[in-house]
Design a protein around this motif. Structure first.
Motif, PDB file in Angstrom:
ATOM      1  N   LEU A  72     -21.036   5.261  45.833  1.00  0.00           N
ATOM      2  CA  LEU A  72     -21.764   5.034  44.591  1.00  0.00           C
ATOM      3  C   LEU A  72     -20.975   5.705  43.476  1.00  0.00           C
ATOM      4  O   LEU A  72     -19.930   6.327  43.734  1.00  0.00           O
ATOM      5  CB  LEU A  72     -23.166   5.642  44.701  1.00  0.00           C
ATOM      6  CG  LEU A  72     -24.030   5.080  45.836  1.00  0.00           C
ATOM      7  CD1 LEU A  72     -25.106   6.088  46.248  1.00  0.00           C
ATOM      8  CD2 LEU A  72     -24.667   3.767  45.436  1.00  0.00           C
ATOM      9  N   PHE A  73     -21.488   5.602  42.238  1.00  0.00           N
ATOM     10  CA  PHE A  73     -20.790   6.233  41.117  1.00  0.00           C
ATOM     11  C   PHE A  73     -21.750   7.092  40.306  1.00  0.00           C
ATOM     12  O   PHE A  73     -22.922   6.722  40.115  1.00  0.00           O
ATOM     13  CB  PHE A  73     -20.132   5.168  40.216  1.00  0.00           C
ATOM     14  CG  PHE A  73     -18.873   4.597  40.838  1.00  0.00           C
ATOM     15  CD1 PHE A  73     -18.952   3.599  41.777  1.00  0.00           C
ATOM     16  CD2 PHE A  73     -17.636   5.145  40.526  1.00  0.00           C
ATOM     17  CE1 PHE A  73     -17.806   3.102  42.394  1.00  0.00           C
ATOM     18  CE2 PHE A  73     -16.479   4.649  41.122  1.00  0.00           C
ATOM     19  CZ  PHE A  73     -16.564   3.621  42.060  1.00  0.00           C
ATOM     20  N   GLY A  74     -21.268   8.248  39.860  1.00  0.00           N
ATOM     21  CA  GLY A  74     -22.081   9.117  39.008  1.00  0.00           C
ATOM     22  C   GLY A  74     -22.133   8.602  37.589  1.00  0.00           C
ATOM     23  O   GLY A  74     -23.119   8.789  36.883  1.00  0.00           O
ATOM     24  N   ASP A  75     -21.058   7.936  37.174  1.00  0.00           N
ATOM     25  CA  ASP A  75     -21.044   7.358  35.820  1.00  0.00           C
ATOM     26  C   ASP A  75     -19.909   6.360  35.697  1.00  0.00           C
ATOM     27  O   ASP A  75     -19.059   6.247  36.573  1.00  0.00           O
ATOM     28  CB  ASP A  75     -20.939   8.446  34.750  1.00  0.00           C
ATOM     29  CG  ASP A  75     -19.560   9.088  34.687  1.00  0.00           C
ATOM     30  OD1 ASP A  75     -19.170   9.505  33.594  1.00  0.00           O
ATOM     31  OD2 ASP A  75     -18.877   9.158  35.722  1.00  0.00           O
ATOM     32  N   GLU A  76     -19.960   5.594  34.619  1.00  0.00           N
ATOM     33  CA  GLU A  76     -18.951   4.567  34.395  1.00  0.00           C
ATOM     34  C   GLU A  76     -18.854   4.325  32.887  1.00  0.00           C
ATOM     35  O   GLU A  76     -19.846   4.432  32.165  1.00  0.00           O
ATOM     36  CB  GLU A  76     -19.327   3.275  35.094  1.00  0.00           C
ATOM     37  CG  GLU A  76     -18.306   2.139  34.958  1.00  0.00           C
ATOM     38  CD  GLU A  76     -16.909   2.516  35.453  1.00  0.00           C
ATOM     39  OE1 GLU A  76     -16.167   3.114  34.649  1.00  0.00           O
ATOM     40  OE2 GLU A  76     -16.591   2.245  36.614  1.00  0.00           O
ATOM     41  N   ARG A  77     -17.646   4.036  32.469  1.00  0.00           N
ATOM     42  CA  ARG A  77     -17.466   3.665  31.061  1.00  0.00           C
ATOM     43  C   ARG A  77     -17.889   2.204  30.914  1.00  0.00           C
ATOM     44  O   ARG A  77     -17.791   1.402  31.842  1.00  0.00           O
ATOM     45  CB  ARG A  77     -15.992   3.813  30.679  1.00  0.00           C
ATOM     46  CG  ARG A  77     -15.501   5.273  30.601  1.00  0.00           C
ATOM     47  CD  ARG A  77     -15.166   5.824  31.980  1.00  0.00           C
ATOM     48  NE  ARG A  77     -14.716   7.196  31.958  1.00  0.00           N
ATOM     49  CZ  ARG A  77     -13.443   7.558  31.750  1.00  0.00           C
ATOM     50  NH1 ARG A  77     -12.538   6.635  31.547  1.00  0.00           N
ATOM     51  NH2 ARG A  77     -13.081   8.829  31.736  1.00  0.00           N
ATOM     52  N   CYS A  78     -18.383   1.835  29.739  1.00  0.00           N
ATOM     53  CA  CYS A  78     -18.819   0.444  29.500  1.00  0.00           C
ATOM     54  C   CYS A  78     -17.605  -0.417  29.178  1.00  0.00           C
ATOM     55  O   CYS A  78     -17.359  -0.807  28.036  1.00  0.00           O
ATOM     56  CB  CYS A  78     -19.868   0.389  28.386  1.00  0.00           C
ATOM     57  SG  CYS A  78     -21.442   1.080  28.917  1.00  0.00           S
ATOM     58  N   VAL A  79     -16.832  -0.653  30.257  1.00  0.00           N
ATOM     59  CA  VAL A  79     -15.633  -1.504  30.181  1.00  0.00           C
ATOM     60  C   VAL A  79     -15.612  -2.339  31.458  1.00  0.00           C
ATOM     61  O   VAL A  79     -16.366  -2.085  32.394  1.00  0.00           O
ATOM     62  CB  VAL A  79     -14.353  -0.649  30.088  1.00  0.00           C
ATOM     63  CG1 VAL A  79     -14.281   0.127  28.772  1.00  0.00           C
ATOM     64  CG2 VAL A  79     -14.231   0.290  31.286  1.00  0.00           C
ATOM     65  N   SER A  80     -14.695  -3.311  31.492  1.00  0.00           N
ATOM     66  CA  SER A  80     -14.606  -4.142  32.706  1.00  0.00           C
ATOM     67  C   SER A  80     -13.948  -3.333  33.826  1.00  0.00           C
ATOM     68  O   SER A  80     -13.229  -2.358  33.555  1.00  0.00           O
ATOM     69  CB  SER A  80     -13.762  -5.389  32.414  1.00  0.00           C
ATOM     70  OG  SER A  80     -12.394  -5.018  32.385  1.00  0.00           O
ATOM     71  N   PRO A  81     -14.146  -3.767  35.076  1.00  0.00           N
ATOM     72  CA  PRO A  81     -13.563  -3.005  36.190  1.00  0.00           C
ATOM     73  C   PRO A  81     -12.036  -2.996  36.184  1.00  0.00           C
ATOM     74  O   PRO A  81     -11.428  -2.142  36.820  1.00  0.00           O
ATOM     75  CB  PRO A  81     -14.105  -3.710  37.433  1.00  0.00           C
ATOM     76  CG  PRO A  81     -14.687  -4.983  36.975  1.00  0.00           C
ATOM     77  CD  PRO A  81     -15.027  -4.847  35.540  1.00  0.00           C
ATOM     78  N   ASP A  82     -11.441  -3.930  35.430  1.00  0.00           N
ATOM     79  CA  ASP A  82      -9.974  -3.966  35.367  1.00  0.00           C
ATOM     80  C   ASP A  82      -9.422  -3.201  34.168  1.00  0.00           C
ATOM     81  O   ASP A  82      -8.217  -3.128  33.963  1.00  0.00           O
ATOM     82  CB  ASP A  82      -9.491  -5.430  35.315  1.00  0.00           C
ATOM     83  CG  ASP A  82      -9.903  -6.181  36.586  1.00  0.00           C
ATOM     84  OD1 ASP A  82     -10.393  -7.316  36.485  1.00  0.00           O
ATOM     85  OD2 ASP A  82      -9.795  -5.559  37.667  1.00  0.00           O
TER      86      ASP A  82
END
Ligand code: 6PG
Length: 251
Positions: A72-82
């Motif tokens: 799982l992920f604790g956080d992610e930037r609002c960008v595409s996975p690439d």
């Protein structure tokens, strides 16, 4: 009463291997106890060397059943996975691809969704489904890996933001003052329910903020996002290299 954190200081060069050994051991414990390892990965630049150490084919395949791990992920930037700033993209290149992790074992946040609120709600549903718990129960992950920003942020929980007050949602939208502004992040409620929280912090640029979190002197220190990570009844481990630990009083 929160237990005192377990602070481990490794030699400057060896922190990635030392953390990989610890993480594999925690994973094996979770698999023995519960049949799987629910692991939330952190982002940024520090963990890349850790993921590369975990992906070392010779050791990891013998010592860790990665196919019993749910990523799982604790956080992610609002960008595409690439996008080069994608936390998922970094983990895919440094860990999932080298270990040939089946796509069904990885649950990324949809940073590409133009509606971050909807992406946060979607991940919250996904988290509950994966862990197998329904509202209002809060999922308990086995291990949440966290980094630390120089301003005291962790995951995408930034100082002085309302995300720190979120007590109902498991996933919310954070706003970063630097870099990619919009982020998706686990909230303190689900982070603090983890069995183990492992902070991984390295480098002399983090020494001052590490001292403020681990040896607080003011109310402002104690209000920093990383200072609010107080797992109950879980365990809090800080893995530091000597440079990041260099301003700690007992160091
Ligand atoms: C992110 C991380 C963030 C990170 C710290 C430290 O998405 O950026 O989740 O909380 O852990 O900013 O980042 P560095 O490891 O790059 O110093």
């Amino acid at each position: 009463m929160t237990m005192r954190p377990d602070i481990r200081i490794s030699p400057d060069a060896g922190w990635a291997d030392a953390t990989a050994i610890l993480l594999r051991e925690l994973g094996r414990q979770a698999i023995r106890l519960r049949g799987r390892f629910l692991l939330a990965l952190s982002g940024g630049s520090t963990p890349q060397r850790l993921y590369q150490a975990l992906a070392q084919p010779a050791k990891s395949q013998t010592e860790m059943d990665w196919h019993r791990t749910v990523f799982l992920f604790g956080d992610e930037r609002c960008v595409s996975p690439d996008h080069p700033d994608s936390n998922y993209g970094m983990a895919r290149a440094s860990l999932f691809a080298p270990l040939d992790i089946p796509p069904g074992h990885v649950h990324r946040m949809s940073g590409e969704n133009p509606d971050p609120r909807a992406a946060a709600d979607e991940y919250e549903r996904s988290l509950r489904t994966v862990v197998g718990c329904t509202e209002p129960e809060i999922p308990s992950l086995d291990l949440v890996l966290l980094g630390l920003g120089e301003d005291g942020h962790t995951a995408s929980l930034f100082p002085g933001t309302t995300t720190l007050l979120e007590s109902h949602r498991l996933v919310t939208v954070g706003r970063s003052p630097k870099g990619i502004p919009l982020r998706l992040t686990l909230t303190l409620g689900v982070i603090n329910r983890a069995s183990v929280i492992l902070f991984l912090v390295t480098g002399s640029t983090k020494a001052q903020i590490v001292r403020r979190i681990l040896a607080p002197q003011t109310a402002a220190d104690r209000a920093l996002p990383a200072a609010l990570v107080t797992p109950e009844p879980g365990h809090l481990i800080w893995m530091l290299d000597q440079a990041a630990a260099s301003e700690l009083p007992s160091h």
